[in-house]
Design a protein around this motif. Structure first.
Motif, short mmCIF file in Angstrom:
data_model
loop_
_atom_site.label_atom_id
_atom_site.label_comp_id
_atom_site.label_asym_id
_atom_site.label_seq_id
_atom_site.Cartn_x
_atom_site.Cartn_y
_atom_site.Cartn_z
N UNK A 13 5.47 -4.96 -5.48
CA UNK A 13 6.26 -3.75 -5.40
C UNK A 13 5.67 -2.81 -4.37
N UNK A 14 6.54 -2.08 -3.66
CA UNK A 14 6.09 -1.20 -2.58
C UNK A 14 5.20 -0.08 -3.06
N UNK A 15 5.42 0.38 -4.33
CA UNK A 15 4.60 1.48 -4.83
C UNK A 15 3.21 1.03 -5.27
N UNK A 16 2.97 -0.28 -5.24
CA UNK A 16 1.66 -0.83 -5.61
C UNK A 16 1.05 -1.61 -4.45
N UNK A 17 1.34 -1.17 -3.23
CA UNK A 17 0.81 -1.86 -2.06
C UNK A 17 0.21 -0.85 -1.09
N UNK A 18 -0.78 -1.29 -0.33
CA UNK A 18 -1.44 -0.44 0.65
C UNK A 18 -1.63 -1.21 1.94
N UNK A 19 -1.88 -0.48 3.00
CA UNK A 19 -2.15 -1.09 4.30
C UNK A 19 -3.66 -1.13 4.53
N UNK A 20 -4.07 -1.86 5.56
CA UNK A 20 -5.50 -1.90 5.90
C UNK A 20 -5.98 -0.53 6.34
N UNK A 21 -5.11 0.23 6.99
CA UNK A 21 -5.45 1.59 7.41
C UNK A 21 -5.77 2.45 6.19
N UNK A 22 -4.95 2.34 5.16
CA UNK A 22 -5.19 3.11 3.93
C UNK A 22 -6.43 2.61 3.20
N UNK A 23 -6.66 1.29 3.24
CA UNK A 23 -7.85 0.72 2.60
C UNK A 23 -9.12 1.31 3.20
N UNK A 67 1.28 6.25 -8.58
CA UNK A 67 1.28 4.90 -8.02
C UNK A 67 0.16 4.76 -7.00
N UNK A 68 -0.29 3.53 -6.80
CA UNK A 68 -1.41 3.27 -5.89
C UNK A 68 -1.12 3.80 -4.49
N UNK A 69 0.11 3.67 -4.04
CA UNK A 69 0.43 4.14 -2.69
C UNK A 69 0.27 5.66 -2.58
N UNK A 70 0.61 6.40 -3.62
CA UNK A 70 0.44 7.85 -3.61
C UNK A 70 -1.04 8.21 -3.60
N UNK A 71 -1.83 7.48 -4.41
CA UNK A 71 -3.28 7.70 -4.41
C UNK A 71 -3.85 7.44 -3.03
N UNK A 72 -3.40 6.36 -2.40
CA UNK A 72 -3.89 6.01 -1.07
C UNK A 72 -3.55 7.09 -0.05
N UNK A 73 -2.33 7.62 -0.12
CA UNK A 73 -1.93 8.68 0.81
C UNK A 73 -2.77 9.94 0.62
N UNK A 74 -3.07 10.26 -0.63
CA UNK A 74 -3.91 11.43 -0.89
C UNK A 74 -5.31 11.22 -0.34
N UNK A 75 -5.86 10.01 -0.51
CA UNK A 75 -7.20 9.71 0.00
C UNK A 75 -7.24 9.80 1.53
N UNK A 76 -6.17 9.35 2.17
CA UNK A 76 -6.10 9.46 3.64
C UNK A 76 -6.07 10.92 4.06
#
Length: 364
Positions: free
Chosen positions: A3-13, A138-147
């Motif tokens: 699911x898109x809301x549970x996926x991240x990119x290498x940039x976000x990683x 969602x993981x994607x929201x967490x990732x965006x906040x971390x970025x």
């Protein structure tokens, strides 16, 4: 299909790993490392970064054998359902304890430097409320906040640049290597505790939506950034304070900035800490996430699990925590980290090779 809301990119990683590692441990790092490495503390930090890189390489070889599984699913795949669940419970307890320790140290910093009259339980409640709110996302929201939060690192660096205009003495770190290799290695062990958080790769790897062949380069660059970031702060304090002075300071980096004052800007240390609260908070968010993933809860029960874990961490912070208790807590977490972060993944990789267990993917 993930699911898109549970996926991240290498940039976000890249930024997730940075935010998971940067925390409250950096502020007291020069104090703990100098006790053994003295003026060679910055070399100890480089050695710790090298050790982390070795572990990331081991993680990579383990994860590429199971590209669709998170850490606690890999344990059951290799050890079997019963032993795997038992080990996962141990891993869960570890993440809860680390999250509790990180929160306690954060409360101590805020209480000591920013809000001395505010009860610690109120500070704990405010911090964990914000952390739970973000960890439930969602993981994607967490990732965006971390970025987004990573942009503050540049501001932190610019703040510390003001210290270069104050008196400094490079002789404090000379001659290089005077403490001896043994003491530098002991100092690197202390640095490793401040760098914890890179084990998050074991949980984030399956959620990367891109070709995973470039992940090793991404995590290596993240580790290089963290190593240079920590080494910079270590070097900065070593050229401003003697080892005797560092031994008497709880947070040498804050003490360094406290003495800086200008006509327009005063109490640079408070400005620095106000910014630093965000990176310290992101590490707590990360450990709440890791703890939930350790239980392998489904998406429906995930918010409840975050709330329960947040409540447990809050209760841990209510335990009387004087310096002696915190040092004892820190000591136990220190030893547990060697088991969960270093020994167990190595043993899992060896067993997967011996038992020829894997789940190979063409994208790895």
């Amino acid at each position: 299909m993930m699911k898109s809301d549970q996926s991240i990119t290498r940039f976000q990683l890249f930024f997730i790993l940075i935010q998971s590692q940067i925390g409250v441990g950096l502020l007291s790092l020069p104090n703990t490392v100098q006790s053994s490495a003295k003026g060679d503390g910055w070399i100890s930090t480089l050695l710790a970064g090298l050790a982390v890189q070795v572990m990331l390489f081991i993680y990579w070889h383990l994860l590429k054998r199971f590209p669709k599984l998170i850490y606690t699913e890999i344990t059951k795949k290799i050890l079997g359902n019963y032993l795997g669940k038992l080990l996962n419970l141990f891993i869960y307890i570890y993440f809860i304890l680390v999250g509790g320790l990180a929160t306690i140290l954060l409360i101590k910093i805020v209480n000591l430097w920013l809000l001395p009259l505010t009860p610690s339980w109120i500070i704990s409640l405010l911090i964990l409320t914000a952390c739970i709110y973000l960890a439930i996302s969602d993981l994607r929201i967490i990732a965006r906040f971390f970025v987004l939060a990573s942009s503050l690192i540049l501001l932190l660096w610019l703040t510390t640049c003001l210290s270069w205009f104050t008196p400094r003495e490079f002789q404090y770190i000379l001659p290089l290597g005077s403490s001896g290799l043994k003491n530098m290695i002991v100092g690197s062990k202390n640095s490793l505790l401040a760098m914890l958080g890179f084990e998050g790769l074991l949980f984030f790897f399956p959620f990367i939506i891109e070709n995973k062949k470039g992940v090793l380069k991404t995590i290596s660059m993240a580790n290089l950034f963290i190593t240079m970031f920590y080494t910079y702060f270590m070097f900065l304090t070593l050229i401003h304070f003697t080892t005797g002075q560092l031994a008497q300071m709880r947070e040498p980096i804050v003490n360094l900035l406290r003495g800086i004052a200008y006509n327009v800007v005063d109490r640079v240390d408070l400005i620095f800490l106000s910014i630093w609260i965000v990176p310290m908070t992101t590490s707590v968010i990360a450990y709440l996430f890791f703890a939930c993933k350790s239980l392998n809860v489904d998406k429906k029960n995930y918010p409840k699990a975050v709330l329960v874990n947040g409540l447990i961490v809050f209760l841990i912070t209510l335990i009387p925590n004087d310096d002696a208790m915190i040092n004892l807590f820190n000591k136990y977490v220190y030893y547990l980290s060697y088991l969960v972060v270093f020994l167990i993944p190595i043993l899992l990789l060896i067993l997967s090779l011996l038992l020829k267990k894997h789940e190979m993917s063409e994208s790895v």
